[in-house]
Motif scaffolding. Structure first.
Motif, PDB file in Angstrom:
ATOM      1  N   LYS A   1      73.985  78.523  27.876  1.00 15.83           N
ATOM      2  CA  LYS A   1      75.400  78.812  28.075  1.00 15.83           C
ATOM      3  C   LYS A   1      75.794  80.079  27.319  1.00 15.83           C
TER       4      LYS A   1
ATOM      5  N   TYR B   1      85.075  76.942  28.706  1.00 12.15           N
ATOM      6  CA  TYR B   1      86.091  77.054  27.657  1.00 12.15           C
ATOM      7  C   TYR B   1      86.746  78.436  27.710  1.00 12.15           C
TER       8      TYR B   1
ATOM      9  N   GLU C   1      80.727  72.191  29.642  1.00 16.26           N
ATOM     10  CA  GLU C   1      82.092  72.467  30.072  1.00 16.26           C
ATOM     11  C   GLU C   1      82.369  73.973  30.008  1.00 16.26           C
TER      12      GLU C   1
ATOM     13  N   SER D   1      82.043  72.725  23.394  1.00 14.80           N
ATOM     14  CA  SER D   1      82.439  72.497  24.789  1.00 14.80           C
ATOM     15  C   SER D   1      81.417  73.079  25.757  1.00 14.80           C
TER      16      SER D   1
END
Length: 220
Positions: free
Chosen positions: A78, A125, A123, A118
């Protein structure tokens, strides 16, 4: 397992500042740092981070270029952008390139930690300022396009393929009227009704009356 983080920024003071802010957390492990975008792929391959905390403005290879190279090769890693730029162009480019989050460099420690956790959890953010830019420029135009596509599909419905008279006859068929009833209703011959029914079924691309009525009711 702690969240493995690679910090990428061309300013060593910034890198050390970020590391100092978050390294004492039990669920976070700083696995390395890099000073330029062209070091990112090699560092990710070697250090196997879960999250790359990445600056955008760097020499030789920018953060945006690094994201475009990194995301296809390491889709599970990520990218959390950490930038001084609050410019919509930078934010939208980062999002479009695959960044999972976007933070400004004046972001406080608590929000940095929240963002890291997160994106590590899969997820997205984005703080309010970035979210509003994304909504205005990416999400709303997409919704408008989807609405336009729905309208386009509707204009191609079975009803819009018919002449006004064929639409009237199709309406009668959906109401259960026979060809004889339709002929009497419009004061036309049964042969005319039969020809128009054949034309309707050909335009609707169906094989029988039941299929035609079902399509007509669905598209109404």
């Amino acid at each position: 397992m702690p969240i493995r983080i690679l910090v990428v920024d061309d300013h060593s003071v910034v890198r050390q500042g970020i590391i100092t802010l978050i390294e004492d957390e039990d669920d976070i492990l700083i696995v390395g740092e890099a000073s330029d975008g062209d070091e990112v792929l090699e560092s990710v391959s070697r250090l196997k981070p879960d999250v790359v905390l990445l600056d955008l403005t760097m020499p030789r290879m920018s953060g945006l270029e690094a994201i475009k190279l990194l995301v296809p090769v390491f889709p599970d890693v990520k990218v959390l952008v950490f930038s001084m730029h609050n410019n919509p162009d930078y934010i939208l480019s980062a999002v479009s390139s695959g960044a999972a989050g976007y933070l400004l460099k004046d972001t406080g420690r608590d929000e940095i930690l929240k963002a890291v956790r997160s994106v590590a959890a899969g997820e997205l953010y984005y703080p309010p300022n970035a979210s509003s830019i994304i909504i205005r420029n990416l999400i709303l135009p997409k919704k408008q396009t989807e609405i336009a596509e729905v309208k386009s599909v509707n204009t191609a419905s079975v009803w819009n393929r018919m002449t006004p008279r064929e639409q009237q006859i199709l309406q009668c068929l959906t109401e259960g009227m026979s060809s004889k009833d339709i002929a009497e209703h419009f004061t036309i011959s049964s042969n005319t009704v039969a020809n128009q029914r054949a034309s309707i079924m050909r335009k609707a691309n169906v094989k029988n009356t039941a299929e035609l009525i079902g399509l007509a009711l669905r598209d109404r």
